[in-house]
Design a protein around this motif. Structure first.
Motif, PDB file in Angstrom:
ATOM      1  N   PHE A   1      17.131  -7.141   7.036  1.00 25.32           N
ATOM      2  CA  PHE A   1      16.713  -6.156   6.036  1.00 25.32           C
ATOM      3  C   PHE A   1      17.877  -5.268   5.607  1.00 25.32           C
ATOM      4  CE2 PHE A   1      12.504  -6.960   8.115  1.00 25.32           C
ATOM      5  CZ  PHE A   1      11.863  -7.448   6.996  1.00 25.32           C
TER       6      PHE A   1
ATOM      7  N   ARG B   1      20.971   1.637   2.502  1.00 23.06           N
ATOM      8  CA  ARG B   1      20.278   0.685   1.637  1.00 23.06           C
ATOM      9  C   ARG B   1      19.337  -0.222   2.426  1.00 23.06           C
ATOM     10  NH1 ARG B   1      21.717   0.619  -3.715  1.00 23.06           N
ATOM     11  NH2 ARG B   1      23.492   1.977  -4.107  1.00 23.06           N
TER      12      ARG B   1
ATOM     13  N   TYR C   1      27.037  -5.265  -7.208  1.00 19.63           N
ATOM     14  CA  TYR C   1      26.495  -6.576  -7.590  1.00 19.63           C
ATOM     15  C   TYR C   1      27.143  -7.063  -8.885  1.00 19.63           C
ATOM     16  CZ  TYR C   1      23.256  -6.600  -3.757  1.00 19.63           C
ATOM     17  OH  TYR C   1      22.745  -6.650  -2.487  1.00 19.63           O
TER      18      TYR C   1
ATOM     19  N   ARG D   1      15.479   6.200  -4.344  1.00 16.80           N
ATOM     20  CA  ARG D   1      15.188   5.621  -3.030  1.00 16.80           C
ATOM     21  C   ARG D   1      14.166   6.462  -2.263  1.00 16.80           C
ATOM     22  NH1 ARG D   1      16.985   2.099   0.816  1.00 16.80           N
ATOM     23  NH2 ARG D   1      16.689   2.841   2.929  1.00 16.80           N
TER      24      ARG D   1
ATOM     25  N   CYS E   1      16.309  -2.024   3.639  1.00 18.35           N
ATOM     26  CA  CYS E   1      15.180  -2.356   2.764  1.00 18.35           C
ATOM     27  C   CYS E   1      14.007  -1.388   2.973  1.00 18.35           C
ATOM     28  CB  CYS E   1      14.709  -3.780   3.053  1.00 18.35           C
ATOM     29  SG  CYS E   1      13.234  -4.204   2.135  1.00 18.35           S
TER      30      CYS E   1
ATOM     31  N   HIS F   1      20.684   7.104  -6.886  1.00 21.76           N
ATOM     32  CA  HIS F   1      20.182   6.227  -5.834  1.00 21.76           C
ATOM     33  C   HIS F   1      19.338   7.023  -4.841  1.00 21.76           C
ATOM     34  CE1 HIS F   1      20.596   4.091  -1.865  1.00 21.76           C
ATOM     35  NE2 HIS F   1      19.983   3.210  -2.618  1.00 21.76           N
TER      36      HIS F   1
ATOM     37  N   ARG G   1      29.220  -5.806  -1.764  1.00 26.36           N
ATOM     38  CA  ARG G   1      29.801  -4.466  -1.655  1.00 26.36           C
ATOM     39  C   ARG G   1      31.212  -4.492  -2.207  1.00 26.36           C
ATOM     40  NH1 ARG G   1      25.221  -3.744  -0.682  1.00 26.36           N
ATOM     41  NH2 ARG G   1      24.276  -2.626   1.056  1.00 26.36           N
TER      42      ARG G   1
ATOM     43  N   THR H   1      10.644 -11.892  -2.007  1.00 26.59           N
ATOM     44  CA  THR H   1      11.168 -12.002  -0.644  1.00 26.59           C
ATOM     45  C   THR H   1      10.061 -12.271   0.391  1.00 26.59           C
ATOM     46  OG1 THR H   1      11.056  -9.611  -0.675  1.00 26.59           O
ATOM     47  CG2 THR H   1      13.242 -10.581  -0.880  1.00 26.59           C
TER      48      THR H   1
ATOM     49  N   VAL I   1      24.939  -9.685   1.048  1.00 26.44           N
ATOM     50  CA  VAL I   1      24.838  -8.628   0.032  1.00 26.44           C
ATOM     51  C   VAL I   1      26.231  -8.341  -0.534  1.00 26.44           C
ATOM     52  CG1 VAL I   1      22.726  -7.562   0.918  1.00 26.44           C
ATOM     53  CG2 VAL I   1      24.922  -6.825   1.836  1.00 26.44           C
TER      54      VAL I   1
ATOM     55  N   GLY J   1      11.027  -6.736  -5.918  1.00 21.92           N
ATOM     56  CA  GLY J   1      11.419  -6.713  -4.500  1.00 21.92           C
ATOM     57  C   GLY J   1      10.235  -6.991  -3.614  1.00 21.92           C
ATOM     58  N   GLY J   2       9.042  -6.554  -4.070  1.00 16.33           N
ATOM     59  CA  GLY J   2       7.863  -6.658  -3.218  1.00 16.33           C
ATOM     60  C   GLY J   2       7.213  -8.019  -3.229  1.00 16.33           C
TER      61      GLY J   2
HETATM   62  C1  HEM Z   1      10.904 -10.503   3.881  1.00 16.83           C
HETATM   63  C2  HEM Z   1      10.943  -9.545   3.025  1.00 16.83           C
HETATM   64  C3  HEM Z   1      12.164  -8.784   2.591  1.00 16.83           C
HETATM   65  C4  HEM Z   1      13.491  -8.992   2.878  1.00 16.83           C
HETATM   66  C5  HEM Z   1      14.112 -10.084   3.748  1.00 16.83           C
HETATM   67  C6  HEM Z   1      14.235  -7.954   2.197  1.00 16.83           C
HETATM   68  C7  HEM Z   1      15.607  -7.801   2.281  1.00 16.83           C
HETATM   69  C8  HEM Z   1      16.293  -6.765   1.700  1.00 16.83           C
HETATM   70  C9  HEM Z   1      17.706  -6.511   1.895  1.00 16.83           C
HETATM   71  C10 HEM Z   1      18.655  -7.334   2.750  1.00 16.83           C
HETATM   72  C11 HEM Z   1      18.012  -5.405   1.168  1.00 16.83           C
HETATM   73  C12 HEM Z   1      19.391  -4.722   1.117  1.00 16.83           C
HETATM   74  C13 HEM Z   1      20.163  -5.048  -0.140  1.00 16.83           C
HETATM   75  C14 HEM Z   1      21.549  -4.421  -0.115  1.00 16.83           C
HETATM   76  O1  HEM Z   1      21.945  -3.815   0.870  1.00 16.83           O
HETATM   77  O2  HEM Z   1      22.278  -4.579  -1.103  1.00 16.83           O
HETATM   78  C15 HEM Z   1      16.805  -4.968   0.493  1.00 16.83           C
HETATM   79  C16 HEM Z   1      16.731  -3.894  -0.362  1.00 16.83           C
HETATM   80  C17 HEM Z   1      15.605  -3.562  -1.079  1.00 16.83           C
HETATM   81  N1  HEM Z   1      14.343  -4.085  -0.909  1.00 16.83           N
HETATM   82 FE1  HEM Z   1      13.833  -5.538   0.365  1.00 16.83          FE
HETATM   83  N2  HEM Z   1      13.350  -7.175   1.494  1.00 16.83           N
HETATM   84  C18 HEM Z   1      12.080  -7.621   1.729  1.00 16.83           C
HETATM   85  C19 HEM Z   1      10.899  -7.075   1.252  1.00 16.83           C
HETATM   86  C20 HEM Z   1      10.811  -6.034   0.345  1.00 16.83           C
HETATM   87  C21 HEM Z   1       9.590  -5.475  -0.168  1.00 16.83           C
HETATM   88  C22 HEM Z   1       8.181  -5.893   0.269  1.00 16.83           C
HETATM   89  C23 HEM Z   1       9.952  -4.511  -1.089  1.00 16.83           C
HETATM   90  C24 HEM Z   1       9.090  -3.623  -1.933  1.00 16.83           C
HETATM   91  C25 HEM Z   1       7.809  -3.514  -1.914  1.00 16.83           C
HETATM   92  C26 HEM Z   1      11.396  -4.471  -1.126  1.00 16.83           C
HETATM   93  C27 HEM Z   1      12.135  -3.652  -1.936  1.00 16.83           C
HETATM   94  C28 HEM Z   1      13.488  -3.461  -1.803  1.00 16.83           C
HETATM   95  C29 HEM Z   1      14.243  -2.490  -2.592  1.00 16.83           C
HETATM   96  C30 HEM Z   1      13.666  -1.588  -3.688  1.00 16.83           C
HETATM   97  C31 HEM Z   1      15.580  -2.549  -2.139  1.00 16.83           C
HETATM   98  C32 HEM Z   1      16.783  -1.724  -2.634  1.00 16.83           C
HETATM   99  C33 HEM Z   1      17.038  -0.583  -1.641  1.00 16.83           C
HETATM  100  C34 HEM Z   1      18.257   0.256  -1.948  1.00 16.83           C
HETATM  101  O3  HEM Z   1      19.209  -0.228  -2.567  1.00 16.83           O
HETATM  102  O4  HEM Z   1      18.251   1.428  -1.529  1.00 16.83           O
HETATM  103  N3  HEM Z   1      11.881  -5.403  -0.233  1.00 16.83           N
HETATM  104  N4  HEM Z   1      15.775  -5.803   0.847  1.00 16.83           N
END
Ligand code: HEM
Length: 474
Positions: free
Chosen positions: A409, A414, A107, A132, A416, A128, A353, A284, A351, A280-281
């Motif tokens: 997602f 990674r 990023y 994670r 979500c 990570h 990369r 989105t 995203v 994140g929570g």
């Molecule tokens: C509609 C809801 C959501 C969408 C569309 C979404 C989408 C995404 C996407 C596309 C990524 C991947 C990012 C990447 O590959 O660089 C991601 C990662 C992540 N999301 Fe979500 N998210 C949502 C809800 C949530 C919720 C509810 C939480 C936490 C309570 C959350 C926490 C995270 C975290 C911590 C990551 C990083 C994961 C990692 O790098 O291993 N997200 N999300």
């Protein structure tokens, strides 16, 4: 005849031409299969055109023009780097599945200043993996998400109550309050009415504005304000941690208890993880809810079927009885609606990369060290994958194959961790919404991708309560 004195100049010219030819020849041989495209302006490249806001249920002019001129995979210069942009589903999957092997999360540096260097989305390797797996343990899968049920239910019900007598609601504000309160409760056991909740939410608002600002760290700029907001949130969370330690109590049953009980974490990592979950929570999922309000307002047939599904669930329950996990399993059409909202509305457009080595995929070469952007929006609107991709059509999800042609997602290492939670929250919220209210969008409002999704004036809607008739109460 060339004079003898001019010979060295002619020779030098000739050698220069040969050298230029050889460099061009070998360079283009090495990059024969570099995708087509153009690099744009010096330094800026094509970044401004790429980031130009467009309707979030479309791919925007930049991608439209580039894909039709160069194909689904093209080169460009974005965010200060030579870049390969992928609008090809197969390549996107390949990129996501090869995280840490051929590609790595990368990023923009400005985000490091805002999110902090321990943020899950920014770290890689062993750190990570460690963070994670902790996050997944708290919010991923059925076992964890079941714990959220009582809070989701009570927040949904109190949201419906608070709208009583309101003719108009600023929906995005309400949705953010809902999702944020939920995360505050589960993470820190802090209720919606406590002053600290409103204060952190306000700081997150400032924080979000910094995401799309120029990274200029001078007092008064949005970037500076965002970094300062993060510092305030961090010190508030640190204060809460110290309070718990002093009182030596770890029986709240919240995420902070879990995080404090892990000895292999630094305090900085603990704070960062809480911040990730809070951020994140809430943003989105709140966006997804707003998108559904928008799409359903324009799809009376889908709304009708959704209402019928929830009326049928209510039929088997006593008045006021809370929803259960079994009820959630009955919400098949609701999930279709949620998936279609994600596909059409594109909460996360792409995203970041980078490639770790020279990579060949199909006919393309992705050179080592280039930025690589898998664009999900383009896949979600690809007519080769989805029939009439611009139509909001929840019934397309009756075909199981649709699931394999999206990636809202992300994917791979990674993927979500909050995906299941986001779906559950949204489904329960929809249950209470469609049984209690009808709504109309005020004015000509639509979702815009900045690239994160926003509505004009936070989506004002006109509300009308549904007076429960005999048929509905059953
Ligand atoms: C509609 C809801 C959501 C969408 C569309 C979404 C989408 C995404 C996407 C596309 C990524 C991947 C990012 C990447 O590959 O660089 C991601 C990662 C992540 N999301 Fe979500 N998210 C949502 C809800 C949530 C919720 C509810 C939480 C936490 C309570 C959350 C926490 C995270 C975290 C911590 C990551 C990083 C994961 C990692 O790098 O291993 N997200 N999300």
């Amino acid at each position: 005849m060339v004079e003898l004195g001019a010979l060295p100049t002619v020779l030098a010219l000739f050698l220069g031409l040969v050298l230029a030819f050889l460099v061009k020849f070998f360079f283009s041989r090495a990059h024969t299969n570099l995708p087509h495209g153009k690099m744009g302006w010096p330094l800026l490249g094509e970044t401004l055109a790429y980031l130009k806001p467009h309707k979030s249920d479309s791919i925007g002019i930049f991608l439209q023009e580039h894909c039709s001129r160069y194909g689904k995979v093209f080169k460009s210069h974005l965010f200060g780097h030579r870049t390969i942009v992928s609008c090809d589903h197969e390549l996107n999957m390949f990129i996501l599945q090869n995280e840490e092997k051929l590609f790595q999360s990368s990023y923009p540096q400005a985000l490091h200043g805002i999110l902090g260097r321990n943020s899950l989305i920014l770290v890689s390797g062993d750190v990570h993996k460690k963070l994670r797996s902790l996050a997944l343990g708290m919010i991923g899968g059925t076992k964890s998400t079941v714990n959220f049920l009582p809070s989701i239910e009570s927040l949904s019900i109190s949201m419906m109550e608070s709208w009583k007598g309101c003719k108009e609601v600023v929906f995005c504000k309400e949705a953010k309050r809902f999702t944020f309160n939920l995360m505050m409760k589960q993470s820190l056991s802090i209720g919606p009415d406590e002053a600290v909740t409103a204060q952190i939410l306000e700081d997150f608002h400032t924080f979000m504005k910094g995401f799309v600002s120029l990274p200029i760290y001078i007092p008064g700029t949005s970037y500076h304000k965002a970094v300062k907001a993060r510092e305030r949130i961090t010190s508030t969370i640190k204060g809460i941690i110290e309070g718990r330690r002093k009182e030596n109590r770890l029986q709240n049953g919240d995420f902070l208890d879990v995080i404090l009980s892990k000895e292999n974490l630094t305090d900085e990592e603990r704070v960062s993880l809480i911040l990730d979950l809070l951020l994140g929570g809430h943003e989105t999922t709140a966006t997804l809810m707003a998108l559904l309000i928008y799409f359903l307002a324009h799809s009376p047939q889908a709304l009708q079927q959704l209402r019928e599904e929830h009326l049928a669930i209510r039929k088997n329950k006593n008045d006021g009885e809370l929803l259960s996990w079994e009820d959630y399993k009955q919400m098949n059409f609701t999930l279709n609606v949620i998936y279609e909202g994600l596909r059409c509305g594109n909460v996360v457009k792409f995203v970041h990369r980078k490639s770790l080595e020279d990579i060949r995929f199909k006919e393309y070469l992705i050179p080592a060290g280039w930025k690589v952007l898998p664009v999900f929006t383009a896949v979600h609107h690809d007519p080769c994958l989805h029939e009439n991709p611009w139509d909001f059509n929840p019934w397309r999800w009756d075909d199981q194959a649709t699931n394999k042609k999206v990636s809202f997602f992300g994917g791979g290492q990674r993927l979500c961790p909050g995906a299941d939670l986001a779906k559950l929250e949204t489904a329960f919220f929809l249950h209470h919404l469609v049984l209690n209210y009808r709504w109309k969008i005020k004015g000509d409002n639509f979702p815009l991708a900045y690239p994160y999704v926003e509505f004009h004036k936070e989506l004002a809607i006109e509300m009308e309560p549904i007076h429960k008739t005999l048929e509905q109460k059953c």
